[in-house]
Structures are given as C-alpha cells and as structure tokens.
Design an enzyme around this catalytic site. Structure first.
Site, mmCIF file in Angstrom:
data_model
loop_
_atom_site.group_PDB
_atom_site.id
_atom_site.type_symbol
_atom_site.label_atom_id
_atom_site.label_comp_id
_atom_site.label_asym_id
_atom_site.label_seq_id
_atom_site.Cartn_x
_atom_site.Cartn_y
_atom_site.Cartn_z
ATOM 1 N N GLN A 194 0.859 -1.182 0.000
ATOM 2 C CA GLN A 194 0.000 0.000 0.000
ATOM 3 C C GLN A 194 0.893 1.229 0.000
ATOM 4 O OE1 GLN A 194 -3.148 1.420 0.990
ATOM 5 N NE2 GLN A 194 -2.101 3.321 1.405
ATOM 6 N N THR A 195 0.592 2.202 -0.842
ATOM 7 C CA THR A 195 1.391 3.424 -0.780
ATOM 8 C C THR A 195 0.584 4.627 -1.225
ATOM 9 O OG1 THR A 195 3.394 4.523 -1.562
ATOM 10 C CG2 THR A 195 2.359 2.989 -3.078
ATOM 11 N N ARG A 196 0.942 5.783 -0.670
ATOM 12 C CA ARG A 196 0.379 7.042 -1.160
ATOM 13 C C ARG A 196 1.515 7.993 -1.482
ATOM 14 N NH1 ARG A 196 -0.307 7.596 4.698
ATOM 15 N NH2 ARG A 196 0.430 9.626 5.303
ATOM 16 N N HIS A 200 10.659 4.969 -3.363
ATOM 17 C CA HIS A 200 12.105 5.141 -3.447
ATOM 18 C C HIS A 200 12.790 3.810 -3.128
ATOM 19 C CE1 HIS A 200 11.616 9.381 -4.134
ATOM 20 N NE2 HIS A 200 10.872 9.502 -3.051
ATOM 21 N N HIS A 203 11.515 1.526 -0.068
ATOM 22 C CA HIS A 203 10.277 0.763 -0.233
ATOM 23 C C HIS A 203 10.377 -0.257 -1.363
ATOM 24 C CE1 HIS A 203 8.022 4.000 2.204
ATOM 25 N NE2 HIS A 203 8.317 2.967 2.950
ATOM 26 N N GLY A 288 4.609 -1.191 7.209
ATOM 27 C CA GLY A 288 5.847 -0.516 7.584
ATOM 28 C C GLY A 288 5.691 0.176 8.925
ATOM 29 N N ARG A 289 6.733 0.884 9.304
ATOM 30 C CA ARG A 289 6.631 1.661 10.538
ATOM 31 C C ARG A 289 5.710 2.854 10.287
ATOM 32 N NH1 ARG A 289 12.370 1.983 13.499
ATOM 33 N NH2 ARG A 289 12.170 4.123 12.810
ATOM 34 N N ASP A 290 4.896 3.196 11.284
ATOM 35 C CA ASP A 290 3.953 4.323 11.202
ATOM 36 C C ASP A 290 3.055 4.242 9.967
ATOM 37 O OD1 ASP A 290 2.793 6.526 12.375
ATOM 38 O OD2 ASP A 290 4.048 7.957 11.284
ATOM 39 N N HIS A 291 2.586 3.039 9.653
ATOM 40 C CA HIS A 291 1.701 2.832 8.511
ATOM 41 C C HIS A 291 0.425 3.680 8.670
ATOM 42 C CE1 HIS A 291 0.049 0.221 5.226
ATOM 43 N NE2 HIS A 291 -1.081 0.665 5.733
ATOM 44 N N ALA A 292 0.062 4.420 7.611
ATOM 45 C CA ALA A 292 -1.171 5.221 7.590
ATOM 46 C C ALA A 292 -1.221 6.275 8.691
ATOM 47 C CB ALA A 292 -2.421 4.340 7.661
#
Ligand SMILES: [Zn+2]
Length: 387
Positions: A194-196, A200, A203, A288-292
């Site tokens: 998932q990405t917004r 880089h 990721h 990941g860390r601190d997702h969303a």
C-alpha cells in the site's frame, strides 16, 4: 487452485447490471436525491466493487458503535473503521426511514440508490477518540469527521455507476479482476504494498523482500482522497510505471490502484488496509513503521502491534512487519537495523525536506536513495509546482 477467501466469506458485488440498472436509473429520476461528499463517493465505490466486503451498504448504528468500541461489526467480524453516510444536517432533517434516495456525485451524476434502513445520531465523541486516538482538529481524519453531519443514514446500496469518471481506468482493477489476474498467473500467495507516496529505494527493497517469500507482488497505490501536500496521484503513477518498467520482474508484479479515501487513522487503518487487500486476493500485506499515520499521533510500531490483538484467522492476511530500510555504504546494499551492524554514519539518510529542496532545485537525490528515472519525474513535477 483456490485464492484466499474474501473477508466475511463472500465477495460482495453491489453493481446492478442490464435491465435492473436501467430500472433503477429510471426510478431515480422521481425520488429525492442526495449529493455525496468526496469521502462518501470513494466509500460507495469500495462497497460497490466488493473491496469493503462484507459491507453491502453504509453502516447502521449497531455496527457503528461496535466498530468504534471493539473494532468489530455487530456480528463480531473484524472491522476497524466506520463506513458511514452522514450528509449535512439540513438535508437529513427531511429524510425518513424507509425512504428511497438517489445518491449522486458532486457533478449531479447518478451513482446509486439506497433505501434508508436506519437514521441515527452520529456519535462523533465515540468515533473520534476511539478511531483516531486523538481529538485534535489538526488531525486530518478528525477534521473530516467533525465536518460531517450529525445524523447517519444506513442502508444497502444498489449501484448504477460506481464512478462515472474513473482516474487510471486501465489500472483500476476491482477485487474480482485482481483475483482473476492472480489465478491466471498461477499466484497462490501475493504480497501487497500500500502506498500514497512515490516509491524510493527503501520501499522498493521492502516490496522485493516480500516477493522473495510470495509468488507475486501487488503494488497497490491509493488514489482516493489524500492530503493536499501528498504528491498527486498522476505524478506517482508515472513514478510507479517507470520503476516497474526498469527494476521489477514484470511476470511477478502487478500494478493496480485502489479508490480508498485515506483516514490517517494509523493502526486501525493498517488493519482496514489488510482486510481490504484480502478481498483483492492478497495473502501477505506489508506493514511498515507508522503505517497510515500522520504527524506524531501514533507510536512507531503501533500499526504493527495492533495485529496482535486479533487471532491470525480473524484477519486472514499475514502482516509483514518491516523495519525502515536504508542504503548502507559499509554493507554496500539496502539494510535495516535488523540486518546491518554499522552506525548511522554509514547510512544514506535524507529528510523529506532535504529531498524536496533537491528536487525543486533540479537535482537528483543520491542513487542510493532514489532511482534516477523516478527522481527525474519528481524533479519535473517539483519544478512545475514551484512556478
Ligand atoms: Zn551496514
């Protein structure tokens, strides 16, 4: 070959076809109409295509309360964030339970019909602190709830057109289509990312770590409503395409977009993102860390730890809990704190501000941070946004 079972057991499809769609559209001309907010439009599309399975419409009060308090629907199925229809108060005042409404987008185009099964008070004081773990208006998710109406309308939706103007139509695969694609490729296990943001090196590395243990990789950017300071979706899509073209095994990678509006609810949203991906046919989900997350509202590992509150079979998707990764000059490769023995002085680290400054001045970040093809797209965007 069987793919993973959708959340709640069955893939929902609320899109009417053929004669039923025509009849609903004809009827919609003579009933009261309601214009949806951007958030509600995206949510309607997610319900329509089954991405929000098992939801078949906007939530009633029992589900709303249970979701806010327990992260479960009233029937105990895990669901972490309310999906509600809360129009402005002057509009809901005249709407009665049992009434059928035509749901329209902000350009007046007919999207769906809904019979109001229930009308109930929108308990924002229950929703906000539970879902967002803060009551500060500076939180973008909290701000949206505050602006919503004080009454919710619940009911199943019958969708005539999930989106009259779909962005990235060729990449907008609904869950039924990603499932078909995975089956056709023979992928039993699929990891989703998932990405917004643009992807880089860090990721890229995480997605490839995931792909090492699965048959396929779904790069699944969110193109629903995001914050205004996020990189626009069309620029991001260009970045994803050039990255996949040059650096991914195309037989093992699928790019598709997801029309979800961000809540920035951190841990709860990580769970939502995982459940949604199960509906798309995914078995492993990168957290990941601190997702969303947004700002400093959530602890670094909260979005990973929250999965431990559920039995694995209740979620169904395996969360892949990754550390931050960076390039290490001593290791000469991508590493994380789990894999590299060296100190911070060997790491190629750039702050977000530093990256933006470089891009605006037309310079590529180091190749250990960003692929040059991606950097060039972002430089073009940063320089045109500046003028
Ligand atoms: Zn190292």
């Amino acid at each position: 070959m069987s793919l993973i079972t959708p959340h709640g057991g069955r893939l929902v499809n609320r899109v009417l076809e053929g004669e039923r769609a025509k009849a609903a559209a004809a009827e919609a001309g003579s009933i009261k109409s309601l214009t949806l907010s951007p958030r509600e439009q995206f949510d309607l599309e997610m319900i329509a295509i089954g991405a929000f399975s098992p939801l078949t419409g906007f939530m009633g009060n029992a589900d709303f309360i249970s979701v806010c308090k327990n992260m479960r629907l009233a029937n105990a199925t895990v669901w972490p964030i309310p999906v509600t229809l809360c129009p402005p108060d002057d509009l809901t005042a005249s709407i009665r339970e049992g009434e059928k409404l035509a749901l329209k987008d902000d350009k007046g185009r007919l999207l769906a019909t809904m019979t109001v099964r229930e009308k109930y008070r929108h308990d924002k004081e229950l929703e906000i602190p539970n879902v967002y773990r803060t009551s500060e208006d500076a939180h973008p998710g909290v701000a949206i709830v505050r602006k919503q109406g004080n009454t919710c309308l619940a009911g199943d939706v019958d969708v005539i057109d999930p989106n009259p103007e779909p962005e990235f139509a060729q990449y907008r695969l609904p869950p039924a289509k990603t499932r078909e694609a995975f089956a056709a490729k023979g992928w039993q296990t699929v990891a989703a990312f998932q990405t917004r943001n643009p992807i880089h090196r860090a990721h890229e590395y995480l997605t490839k770590c995931a792909l090492e243990i699965t048959d396929g990789l779904l790069i699944h950017p969110l193109v629903g409503e995001t914050k205004s300071d996020d990189v626009p979706a069309n620029v991001r899509m260009e970045c994803y395409r050039v990255l996949i073209e040059n650096y991914y095994n195309k037989d093992r990678t699928l790019l598709s977009v997801m029309p979800l509006a961000m809540r920035y609810a951190g841990p709860r949203e990580a769970v939502l993102h995982a459940l949604i991906r199960k509906n798309y046919g995914v078995t492993h989900f990168i957290v990941g860390r601190d997702h969303a997350g947004v700002g400093n509202y959530y602890g670094t590992y909260d979005a990973q730890k929250i999965f431990d509150q559920f039995k694995p079979e209740e979620i169904g998707v395996e969360p892949l809990k990754f550390e931050h990764s960076t390039w290490c000059n001593a290791c000469e490769g991508m590493v994380s704190s789990k894999t590299c023995p060296h100190g911070p002085e060997t790491k190629v680290h750039l702050s977000g501000t530093k990256v933006r400054d470089l891009l605006r001045s037309g310079q590529r970040p180091p190749m250990e941070f960003s692929r040059p093809q991606v950097a060039d797209i972002l430089i073009r965007w940063a320089q045109s946004a500046k003028s």
